[in-house]
Design a protein around this motif. Structure first.
Motif, mmCIF file in Angstrom:
data_model
loop_
_atom_site.group_PDB
_atom_site.id
_atom_site.type_symbol
_atom_site.label_atom_id
_atom_site.label_comp_id
_atom_site.label_asym_id
_atom_site.label_seq_id
_atom_site.Cartn_x
_atom_site.Cartn_y
_atom_site.Cartn_z
ATOM 1 N N GLU A 65 -1.892 4.437 -2.779
ATOM 2 C CA GLU A 65 -1.548 5.438 -3.784
ATOM 3 C C GLU A 65 -0.032 5.518 -3.919
ATOM 4 O O GLU A 65 0.698 5.089 -3.031
ATOM 5 C CB GLU A 65 -2.107 6.795 -3.345
ATOM 6 C CG GLU A 65 -3.625 6.842 -3.290
ATOM 7 C CD GLU A 65 -4.269 6.624 -4.651
ATOM 8 O OE1 GLU A 65 -3.777 7.204 -5.644
ATOM 9 O OE2 GLU A 65 -5.261 5.874 -4.724
ATOM 10 N N PRO A 66 0.440 6.106 -5.011
ATOM 11 C CA PRO A 66 1.878 6.358 -5.133
ATOM 12 C C PRO A 66 2.378 7.169 -3.929
ATOM 13 O O PRO A 66 1.619 7.938 -3.332
ATOM 14 C CB PRO A 66 1.981 7.163 -6.430
ATOM 15 C CG PRO A 66 0.794 6.718 -7.221
ATOM 16 C CD PRO A 66 -0.300 6.515 -6.207
ATOM 17 N N PHE A 67 3.648 7.002 -3.609
ATOM 18 C CA PHE A 67 4.218 7.673 -2.440
ATOM 19 C C PHE A 67 5.706 7.927 -2.660
ATOM 20 O O PHE A 67 6.337 7.259 -3.480
ATOM 21 C CB PHE A 67 3.985 6.846 -1.168
ATOM 22 C CG PHE A 67 4.594 5.467 -1.221
ATOM 23 C CD1 PHE A 67 5.874 5.234 -0.736
ATOM 24 C CD2 PHE A 67 3.878 4.388 -1.748
ATOM 25 C CE1 PHE A 67 6.431 3.959 -0.780
ATOM 26 C CE2 PHE A 67 4.424 3.114 -1.793
ATOM 27 C CZ PHE A 67 5.707 2.897 -1.312
ATOM 28 N N PRO A 68 6.273 8.874 -1.901
ATOM 29 C CA PRO A 68 7.705 9.165 -2.048
ATOM 30 C C PRO A 68 8.564 8.261 -1.164
ATOM 31 O O PRO A 68 8.135 7.817 -0.100
ATOM 32 C CB PRO A 68 7.810 10.616 -1.586
ATOM 33 C CG PRO A 68 6.716 10.748 -0.577
ATOM 34 C CD PRO A 68 5.596 9.850 -1.062
ATOM 35 N N LEU A 69 9.776 8.000 -1.639
ATOM 36 C CA LEU A 69 10.809 7.327 -0.853
ATOM 37 C C LEU A 69 12.024 8.237 -0.816
ATOM 38 O O LEU A 69 12.350 8.877 -1.819
ATOM 39 C CB LEU A 69 11.240 6.015 -1.506
ATOM 40 C CG LEU A 69 10.416 4.772 -1.277
ATOM 41 C CD1 LEU A 69 11.096 3.585 -1.946
ATOM 42 C CD2 LEU A 69 10.188 4.489 0.184
ATOM 43 N N TRP A 70 12.691 8.275 0.318
ATOM 44 C CA TRP A 70 13.920 9.042 0.470
ATOM 45 C C TRP A 70 15.036 8.091 0.852
ATOM 46 O O TRP A 70 14.948 7.386 1.856
ATOM 47 C CB TRP A 70 13.773 10.091 1.565
ATOM 48 C CG TRP A 70 12.769 11.154 1.256
ATOM 49 C CD1 TRP A 70 13.002 12.330 0.595
ATOM 50 C CD2 TRP A 70 11.377 11.155 1.603
ATOM 51 N NE1 TRP A 70 11.841 13.055 0.498
ATOM 52 C CE2 TRP A 70 10.815 12.355 1.111
ATOM 53 C CE3 TRP A 70 10.541 10.253 2.262
ATOM 54 C CZ2 TRP A 70 9.484 12.678 1.267
ATOM 55 C CZ3 TRP A 70 9.213 10.573 2.414
ATOM 56 C CH2 TRP A 70 8.703 11.776 1.923
ATOM 57 N N VAL A 71 16.079 8.076 0.042
ATOM 58 C CA VAL A 71 17.266 7.280 0.353
ATOM 59 C C VAL A 71 18.038 8.051 1.416
ATOM 60 O O VAL A 71 18.274 9.252 1.274
ATOM 61 C CB VAL A 71 18.124 7.051 -0.910
ATOM 62 C CG1 VAL A 71 19.377 6.265 -0.569
ATOM 63 C CG2 VAL A 71 17.300 6.327 -1.977
#
Length: 180
Positions: A65-71
């Motif tokens: 599924e779509p997911f978040p990324l944090w720089v």
């Protein structure tokens, strides 16, 4: 055709990443800095290949599924003649699982697979000479918090057009039926 698989970013995220690029350029003695339209996260470098259809089929088998990324964080890969400067990403099990699936699919389809550990990063510049006293922790700590929702994976073509490195999206696979 020179190909790679990548995660592309929204305009809002590209603006934030490019602002970090400009800030780095302003600090550096010299370097070759990534153009806004070329900022991306490489999942797999394929190299020269004419097997785009097979690569698209590999992408179509990805699950998740779509997911978040944090720089998060700033770093360098030391190189003679100037460093590669990058922004890091917070550890993401979803990203690692996606990369693992992609690597396994590429290997089954007979494509070369990188054997080094996956170190996800966003390249800001190459051959960068940073001044004496440049503090990477301070630079990274002063950057805005950047997050992106990953909804798709793209097959990309890399070529030089009028002397400029240009990336073109050939195919986009949407994760879990989400709209990119």
């Amino acid at each position: 055709m020179r190909l790679f698989v990548a995660i592309l970013f929204s305009d809002h995220t590209l603006d934030q990443l490019f602002a970090a690029c400009r800030r780095l350029r302003d600090c550096a003695g010299r370097g070759s800095f990534t153009r806004r339209e070329n900022l991306h996260l490489t999942l797999a470098f394929i190299g020269e290949s004419g097997r785009e259809d097979e690569l698209c089929r590999v992408l179509e088998k990805l699950e998740g599924e779509p997911f978040p990324l944090w720089v998060e964080g700033f770093g360098t890969f030391r190189r003679e003649g100037g460093d590669i400067c990058w922004l890091g990403l917070r550890r993401s099990e979803a990203l690692l699982a996606l990369h693992r699936q992609l690597s396994e699919g590429l290997e089954r389809a007979g494509f070369p697979v990188e054997r080094r550990p996956f170190r996800p990063h966003l390249t800001l510049g190459r051959q960068v000479l940073l001044p004496r006293g440049f503090d990477p922790r301070r630079f990274g700590g002063e950057l805005p918090k950047i997050t992106e929702r990953v909804e798709a994976v793209s097959l990309m073509k890399s070529e030089r057009i009028d002397g400029r490195l240009t990336y073109t999206e050939l195919y986009r696979y949407t994760l879990g039926g989400a709209r990119p």
